[in-house]
Design an enzyme around this catalytic site. Structure first.
Site, PDB file in Angstrom:
ATOM      1  CG  ASP A  37       4.719 -37.701  24.188  1.00 34.08           C
ATOM      2  OD1 ASP A  37       5.412 -38.020  25.179  1.00 34.08           O
ATOM      3  OD2 ASP A  37       3.618 -37.123  24.262  1.00 34.08           O
ATOM      4  CG  ASP A  41       4.662 -41.800  19.467  1.00 35.04           C
ATOM      5  OD1 ASP A  41       4.421 -42.411  20.526  1.00 35.04           O
ATOM      6  OD2 ASP A  41       4.095 -40.738  19.154  1.00 35.04           O
ATOM      7  CG  LEU A  87     -11.175 -50.211  53.915  1.00 32.56           C
ATOM      8  CD1 LEU A  87     -10.454 -48.977  53.393  1.00 32.56           C
ATOM      9  CD2 LEU A  87     -10.323 -50.905  54.974  1.00 32.56           C
ATOM     10  CE  LYS A 119     -12.455 -45.427  51.347  1.00 28.67           C
ATOM     11  NZ  LYS A 119     -12.897 -45.527  49.969  1.00 28.67           N
ATOM     12  CG  ASP A 121     -13.721 -41.096  44.885  1.00 24.51           C
ATOM     13  OD1 ASP A 121     -14.233 -42.227  44.961  1.00 24.51           O
ATOM     14  OD2 ASP A 121     -14.383 -40.051  44.846  1.00 24.51           O
ATOM     15  NE  ARG A 140     -14.958 -54.733  47.632  1.00 22.38           N
ATOM     16  CZ  ARG A 140     -15.514 -53.821  48.405  1.00 22.38           C
ATOM     17  NH1 ARG A 140     -15.408 -52.549  48.104  1.00 22.38           N
ATOM     18  NH2 ARG A 140     -16.173 -54.173  49.462  1.00 22.38           N
ATOM     19  CD  GLU A 174      -9.809 -47.335  44.514  1.00 24.88           C
ATOM     20  OE1 GLU A 174      -9.602 -48.448  45.048  1.00 24.88           O
ATOM     21  OE2 GLU A 174     -10.884 -46.725  44.618  1.00 24.88           O
ATOM     22  CE  LYS A 289      -4.666 -50.044  53.756  1.00 21.52           C
ATOM     23  NZ  LYS A 289      -4.069 -50.273  52.456  1.00 21.52           N
ATOM     24  CE  LYS A 313     -15.965 -42.599  52.048  1.00 22.96           C
ATOM     25  NZ  LYS A 313     -16.858 -43.740  52.068  1.00 22.96           N
ATOM     26  CB  CYS A 410     -26.069 -16.785  13.397  1.00 21.50           C
ATOM     27  SG  CYS A 410     -26.496 -18.531  13.467  1.00 21.50           S
ATOM     28  CB  CYS A 425     -25.652 -23.012  15.766  1.00 27.16           C
ATOM     29  SG  CYS A 425     -25.444 -21.864  14.404  1.00 27.16           S
ATOM     30  CB  CYS A 430     -22.844 -19.251  13.533  1.00 27.63           C
ATOM     31  SG  CYS A 430     -23.098 -18.824  15.247  1.00 27.63           S
TER      32      CYS A 430
HETATM   33  S1  IVH Z   1      -7.282 -51.152  51.592  1.00 31.45           S
HETATM   34  C1  IVH Z   1      -8.838 -54.980  53.247  1.00 31.45           C
HETATM   35  N1  IVH Z   1      -6.263 -48.877  50.837  1.00 31.45           N
HETATM   36  O1  IVH Z   1     -11.617 -48.300  49.442  1.00 31.45           O
HETATM   37  C2  IVH Z   1      -8.456 -53.612  52.907  1.00 31.45           C
HETATM   38  N2  IVH Z   1      -8.449 -49.442  50.096  1.00 31.45           N
HETATM   39  O2  IVH Z   1     -13.958 -49.773  51.206  1.00 31.45           O
HETATM   40  C3  IVH Z   1      -9.091 -53.176  51.684  1.00 31.45           C
HETATM   41  N3  IVH Z   1      -9.471 -47.754  48.627  1.00 31.45           N
HETATM   42  O3  IVH Z   1     -12.944 -50.643  47.468  1.00 31.45           O
HETATM   43  C4  IVH Z   1      -8.762 -51.939  51.103  1.00 31.45           C
HETATM   44  N4  IVH Z   1      -7.784 -46.343  48.633  1.00 31.45           N
HETATM   45  O4  IVH Z   1     -10.863 -49.713  46.488  1.00 31.45           O
HETATM   46  C5  IVH Z   1      -7.328 -49.704  50.783  1.00 31.45           C
HETATM   47  N5  IVH Z   1      -5.230 -46.857  50.226  1.00 31.45           N
HETATM   48  C6  IVH Z   1      -6.278 -47.697  50.162  1.00 31.45           C
HETATM   49  C7  IVH Z   1      -7.432 -47.387  49.418  1.00 31.45           C
HETATM   50  C8  IVH Z   1      -8.513 -48.288  49.416  1.00 31.45           C
HETATM   51  C9  IVH Z   1      -8.996 -46.581  48.177  1.00 31.45           C
HETATM   52  C10 IVH Z   1     -10.802 -48.305  48.314  1.00 31.45           C
HETATM   53  C11 IVH Z   1     -10.783 -49.734  47.877  1.00 31.45           C
HETATM   54  C12 IVH Z   1     -12.012 -50.369  48.455  1.00 31.45           C
HETATM   55  C13 IVH Z   1     -12.556 -49.316  49.362  1.00 31.45           C
HETATM   56  C14 IVH Z   1     -12.697 -49.927  50.719  1.00 31.45           C
END
Ligand code: IVH
Length: 666
Positions: A37, A41, A87, A119, A121, A140, A174, A289, A313, A410, A425, A430
């Protein structure tokens, strides 16, 4: 002559930008930094200096602009040229099979190749590049228009400000925060009396959807790219697409796979359900997909979501437990935190028996009472958190919890300062705070005093041997040996590690003193700038804020720390005991090693890796985590592995631990 100077500066700035972009990519995308680092820097400082002298040399894609621009009054909106769809969800193997049956029926194919991904989060964003330059980014929103968060996204170092090819395209991905970074971020916020974020997703969204890019720049935001909006690329599958995006040096997740048919898909889902708690970031499922992009087009979209994808999910692991009691913990700065003691329960791989309740407001908000049955989960899969009370299981015997009016350690009155979430405190002597201060002083990143954990600190305090960190250096083995549960050997070890710690560089001492808001980084900056403790103590606000990256809040904390009478007394004790108050300047100590690059591999007998690293850094050398042609020495410990092979291939000098010790004149 000025023309030549300018021409030289232009070339130098360009070279620096290229070098910085390369290091950014290695560090933030590949996770394989080549320089530390500090060296980074320095490069950045050189670039900023040049660009300040010649502002016309600063292009909009300069990495120096990542620190964050002016705050906005409000977000403007940006229209998505291709809508950002949501989705459909699937919650079982059955529902994945239903999805597959629809795809097979619509396509007329018997078996489908799916592309499975994590997926993530976090928060969905769209990035727009025009002729290779990153020009805008948005949330979005409602899927058709989002908020313009370009300034905040520019601070994410994983996002290239310029692509290597002059492409015009939109990337979808994401933004998220790693679990570890989230924990650290919340810990710092708690220390500073700020409200904490409930989970990494809220922390990421909160950081991106606020108006000050300079604040965003301080947050550990990261991104994964998983798709495209508008584009003119010629790729035929989702797999190729992600490989292509990775080739553009954008971060793409590695745990992606092509799965033929639903059985393979289901195995992928199960595998990551098992392993998700070991991932550094949160996922809440798997996205499945259709791999073939032409087939995706044929299947098309409904109004809300594509017909070619589905999200499987995961249910977050939640368990019921009982709140046996609520106790309070006094931290090093006097912050008083309520903690729920729970009936032990197994959750995401560990046994949970405590959950921090953070502050009074949170206890009220969730309505938690002693004796309540509660639902527990791990925030970021790591820190146990009470989500809600099962009110229907109340018996009437539950007891309300109130924050103490007096410090449990204390007895001083507790105070809630305006604008703070924490109760405090304020008594500087203390006992609980003092014990926590000792523990912090001795911790690894501070003075690294082995054998001085919480129980020993407590023992020393309660046997009246130590009142502040200065007293530690006046302990003798006779006193220690008389303490209960302290073996002769441990007493001796503690004395030895105290002795050794006296020689630590100033930055460690400064961090160990626990000045408010002065973390590891600020300690290093202050130590390097001033060179010795006395100079820091004498510095005024202005002088301190002159240091890059040190703002008025830190400066004020430093000045008031040195004004306190207690500080003077502690420093006097430390100085008399011979504790080092200076920061070594690399050049002076050993010019032979200045600038040399070391890589460590395998375990060393006499040092931990971080100790060995700080030894060479103190001599002006650098440490890198991977072997490359720039490496000067590989220090090979036990089982050095692939780095040794690589070093041999590249003809890098390989030395063992004994040679290393000789080289450093230890
Ligand atoms: S594809 C048309 N791939 O999930 C396809 N989405 O309900 C759209 N998300 O808000 C999304 N990981 O932010 C895709 N590997 C991934 C994802 C992903 C997270 C989120 C995305 C979206 C929500 C879809």
């Amino acid at each position: 002559m000025a023309g030549t100077d300018f021409e030289e500066a232009r070339k130098k700035a360009e070279a620096l930008r290229r070098e910085i972009d390369e290091h950014n990519y290695r560090y933030h995308v590949l996770d394989q930094p080549e320089i530390d680092d500090y060296a980074f820097d320095m490069l950045m400082r050189d670039l900023i200096n040049l660009e300040e002298t010649y502002p016309e040399l600063r292009p909009p894609d300069s990495p120096s602009l990542r620190v964050g621009g002016e705050p906005l009054k409000a977000f403007s909106t940006l229209e998505h040229r291709v809508p950002m769809l949501g989705l459909d969800n699937a919650f079982s193997e059955e529902e994945i099979k239903d999805f597959d049956a629809r795809v097979r029926k619509l396509s007329g194919l018997e078996i489908i190749d799916y592309f499975c991904e994590m997926k993530f989060d976090g928060l969905a964003v769209s990035l727009r590049y025009e002729d290779g330059l990153f020009i805008s980014g948005s949330t979005r929103g409602d899927g058709f228009t989002g908020e313009d968060i370009t300034g905040n996204l520019r601070t994410i170092r994983q996002i290239p400000l310029k692509l290597e090819e002059p492409l015009t395209l939109e990337l979808r991905g994401e933004v998220y925060i790693n679990k570890k970074d989230f924990i650290k971020m919340n810990r710092d916020r708690e220390e500073q009396g700020q409200t904490i974020f409930a989970n990494p997703r809220n922390a990421a969204a909160g950081s991106v959807r606020q108006l000050d890019p300079r604040l965003a720049a301080t947050r550990p935001l990261r991104i994964f790219i998983y798709g495209l909006g508008e584009h003119g690329l010629k790729v035929s599958t989702q797999a190729e697409l992600l490989d292509y995006i990775a080739g553009l040096r954008l971060p793409v997740n590695d745990n992606r796979a092509i799965c033929r048919g639903t059985e393979a898909v289901w195995n992928y889902c199960l595998r990551w359900q098992e392993e998700r708690s070991n991932l550094p970031y949160d996922i809440d499922g798997v996205v499945i997909k259709v791999n073939d992009l032409a087939l995706q087009k044929i299947l098309g979209n409904t109004a809300r979501s594509p017909r070619w994808a589905v999200a499987f999910k995961y249910a977050p692991e939640e368990k019921m437990s009982r709140v046996l009691d609520i106790i309070v913990n006094v931290g090093r700065t006097g912050a008083i935190t309520p903690v729920a003691l729970l009936e032990p329960v197994a959750l995401s791989g560990t046994i949970v028996q405590r959950a921090s309740l953070h502050n009074e407001d949170l206890v009220r908000e969730k309505g938690i009472m002693i004796g309540d049955m509660v639902v527990v989960r791990k925030a970021g899969e790591i820190i146990p958190e009470i989500i809600r009370v099962a009110e229907n299981l109340r018996t009437g015997k539950e007891q309300e919890f109130n924050m103490p009016r007096h410090c449990p350690s204390c007895g001083s009155d507790t105070v809630r300062l305006s604008g703070e979430a924490a109760l405090r405190c304020l008594n500087l002597s203390c006992p609980a705070q003092l014990v926590e201060k000792l523990v912090h002083f001795a911790s690894r990143k501070a003075m690294d005093i082995e054998g001085m954990g919480p129980s020993v600190a407590e023992l020393l305090y309660h046997h009246n041997l130590v009142r502040d960190v200065g007293d530690l250096y006046y302990l003798n083995s006779g006193q220690l040996a008389e303490l209960p549960r302290m073996a002769e050997k441990s007493a001796e070890n503690l004395i030895n590690s105290l002795e050794k710690s006296k020689g630590n560089p100033l930055r460690r001492l400064l961090f160990g003193l626990g000045i408010r808001f002065v973390g590891e980084k600020a300690s290093r900056l202050l130590a390097e700038h001033f060179g010795e403790l006395k100079a820091i103590g004498e510095a005024g606000l202005e002088e301190i804020t002159e240091i890059d990256e040190i703002g008025p809040k830190i400066a004020e904390a430093v000045v008031s720390f040195f004004k306190m009478a207690e500080t003077g007394l502690v420093l006097e004790k430390l100085e008399k005991a011979g504790v080092n108050f200076t920061e070594p300047t690399p050049e002076k100590t050993n010019s032979e090693l200045t600038g040399k690059v070391f890589v460590f591999s395998g375990s060393l007998e006499r040092f931990r890796r971080d100790q060995a690293a700080s030894l060479v850094e103190d001599k002006g050398a650098k440490v890198s985590s991977s072997v490359s042609s720039k490496t000067d020495y590989l220090v090979a410990g036990d089982e050095p592995g692939s780095k040794l092979t690589k070093a041999r291939e590249l003809g890098v000098a390989v030395i063992d631990e004994n040679q290393f010790i000789k080289m450093l004149n230890l």
